[in-house]
Design an enzyme around this catalytic site. Structure first.
Site, PDB file in Angstrom:
ATOM      1  N   GLY A  16      48.222  36.548  47.717  1.00  0.00           N
ATOM      2  CA  GLY A  16      49.580  36.492  48.246  1.00  0.00           C
ATOM      3  C   GLY A  16      49.682  36.587  49.754  1.00  0.00           C
ATOM      4  O   GLY A  16      50.788  36.582  50.301  1.00  0.00           O
ATOM      5  N   LYS A  63      40.763  34.374  32.851  1.00  0.00           N
ATOM      6  CA  LYS A  63      40.446  34.721  34.238  1.00  0.00           C
ATOM      7  C   LYS A  63      40.376  36.246  34.278  1.00  0.00           C
ATOM      8  O   LYS A  63      41.371  36.921  34.024  1.00  0.00           O
ATOM      9  CB  LYS A  63      41.528  34.216  35.189  1.00  0.00           C
ATOM     10  N   ALA A 123      42.837  32.808  45.614  1.00  0.00           N
ATOM     11  CA  ALA A 123      43.545  33.863  46.352  1.00  0.00           C
ATOM     12  C   ALA A 123      43.479  33.666  47.850  1.00  0.00           C
ATOM     13  O   ALA A 123      42.406  33.485  48.441  1.00  0.00           O
ATOM     14  CB  ALA A 123      43.053  35.274  46.005  1.00  0.00           C
ATOM     15  N   GLY A 124      44.629  33.677  48.442  1.00  0.00           N
ATOM     16  CA  GLY A 124      44.739  33.668  49.892  1.00  0.00           C
ATOM     17  C   GLY A 124      44.861  32.303  50.526  1.00  0.00           C
ATOM     18  O   GLY A 124      45.173  32.206  51.722  1.00  0.00           O
ATOM     19  N   ASN A 137      48.622  29.745  44.191  1.00  0.00           N
ATOM     20  CA  ASN A 137      49.881  30.184  43.583  1.00  0.00           C
ATOM     21  C   ASN A 137      50.930  30.419  44.668  1.00  0.00           C
ATOM     22  O   ASN A 137      51.833  29.609  44.849  1.00  0.00           O
ATOM     23  CB  ASN A 137      49.660  31.436  42.735  1.00  0.00           C
ATOM     24  N   THR A 138      50.772  31.508  45.428  1.00  0.00           N
ATOM     25  CA  THR A 138      51.799  31.909  46.402  1.00  0.00           C
ATOM     26  C   THR A 138      52.166  30.801  47.372  1.00  0.00           C
ATOM     27  O   THR A 138      53.348  30.560  47.647  1.00  0.00           O
ATOM     28  CB  THR A 138      51.304  33.136  47.185  1.00  0.00           C
TER      29      THR A 138
END
Lengths: 259, 66
Positions: free
Chosen positions: A158, A97, A184-185, A206-207
């Protein structure tokens, strides 16, 4: 009917890619992967902390996972290329990535440097998945340069702000002929579902999972949401209308029509 | 002998090659990737890489990340 996602020479079922950062402990990572049935797992590369006895994250990732190291920490193409080569040298596969960030406030990727890294690493035989700010002409250049998939951001890393780039991502989905994976996000399962409903091929989370009160249950929720969104997309969403259209018959009412 | 490991200067003794260095740090070759003077060294080559004065060594591993 099989609906496998094909990237590089791999085919797999789960369209939920998982990041492994920010978890309260490493043991949870193993359980999260198991419960979510995620196949593609992201990790980072860092200098070993020689003063600590921290256990290796790889011990908690199943051997049949597809490992996708990221080039996080890279501020330009050269640094990303170096990290990618180090990752490949570990013998854990050739997926990478590309993450090139020199913006410390919003953590937005540098599309130009990312493109340069795509060009070099594709030629070296990597399966390249660039993390990028959704822009059609940049994405097309990355496809031409050999990217195996495109990973546009939904909102800053995040931030859990959701798919603020929805319209631009929709354009990528419509115009590109390689997988589009929102990365992301994404803060809620409903947002992951939303991505899948509009035709994205996968999402990377992830987050939202790692920092949930119960990451294992949240991973299950995300897994179901991704599956639901994908099914909805394949089933074909009904048309959106300006006015109302009755769902029950307009005849045979239990009243006299003269009233 | 003075060398640099992960950006920090270190004085090492009785270490001739990368294998001995890795062992001295209680690290397992299968969990790490090593750069010796900016060149990536494959695990099979660890014992053939001789450490000399002022060498720059990076010892890297996978960690959690998104």
């Amino acid at each position: 009917m099989s609906d496998l996602l094909k990237i590089g020479d791999k085919e797999f079922k789960s369209r939920l890619f998982l990041g492994t950062g920010k978890f309260p402990n490493k043991k949870i990572i193993a359980k999260v992967i198991e419960e979510s049935e995620s196949k593609v797992i992201t990790v980072a590369l860092r200098r070993v902390d020689l003063d600590s006895k921290d256990e290796n994250v790889l011990n908690y990732i199943p051997k049949d996972s597809i490992l996708m190291p990221n080039t996080s920490g890279a501020r330009n193409a050269e640094e990303a290329i170096r990290i990618a080569r180090l990752a490949k040298a570990s013998g854990c596969g050739n997926w990478i990535k590309i993450e090139v960030i020199n913006d410390n406030k919003y953590l937005l990727p540098d599309n130009m440097e990312t493109l340069k890294a795509v060009e070099v690493l594709s030629k070296e035989g990597f399966i390249v998945l660039p993390y990028m700010s959704p822009d059609l002409s940049m994405a097309k250049r990355m496809v031409d340069a050999g990217a195996a998939a495109i990973m546009p951001l939904g909102s800053p890393i995040g931030s859990n702000r959701g798919i603020k780039t929805k319209e631009l991502v929709r354009i990528l989905v419509n115009e590109l002929n390689i997988p589009v994976i929102v990365d992301a996000g994404i803060g809620r399962p409903s947002e992951a579902c939303e991505c899948m409903e509009m035709g994205c091929d996968a999402v990377l989370v992830n987050t939202a999972i790692a920092t949930a009160r119960d990451p294992i249950e949240m991973a299950k929720a995300f897994s179901k949401a991704v599956e639901a969104g994908r099914k909805a997309y394949l089933a074909g969403l009904g048309p959106v209308k300006e006015e109302g259209r009755a769902s029950s018959p307009l005849t045979g009412f239990l009243r006299d029509e003269s009233n | 002998m003075k060398i640099q490991i992960n950006g920090k200067e270190e004085l090492i003794e009785n270490i001739t090659n990368l294998t001995e260095l890795i062992n001295s740090k209680n690290l397992k070759p299968e969990n790490i990737v090593v750069e010796h003077n900016t060149k990536i060294v494959s695990k099979e080559e660890f014992e053939n890489v001789i450490i000399t004065e002022e060498d720059k060594i990076e010892i890297i591993s996978f960690v959690g990340g998104g």
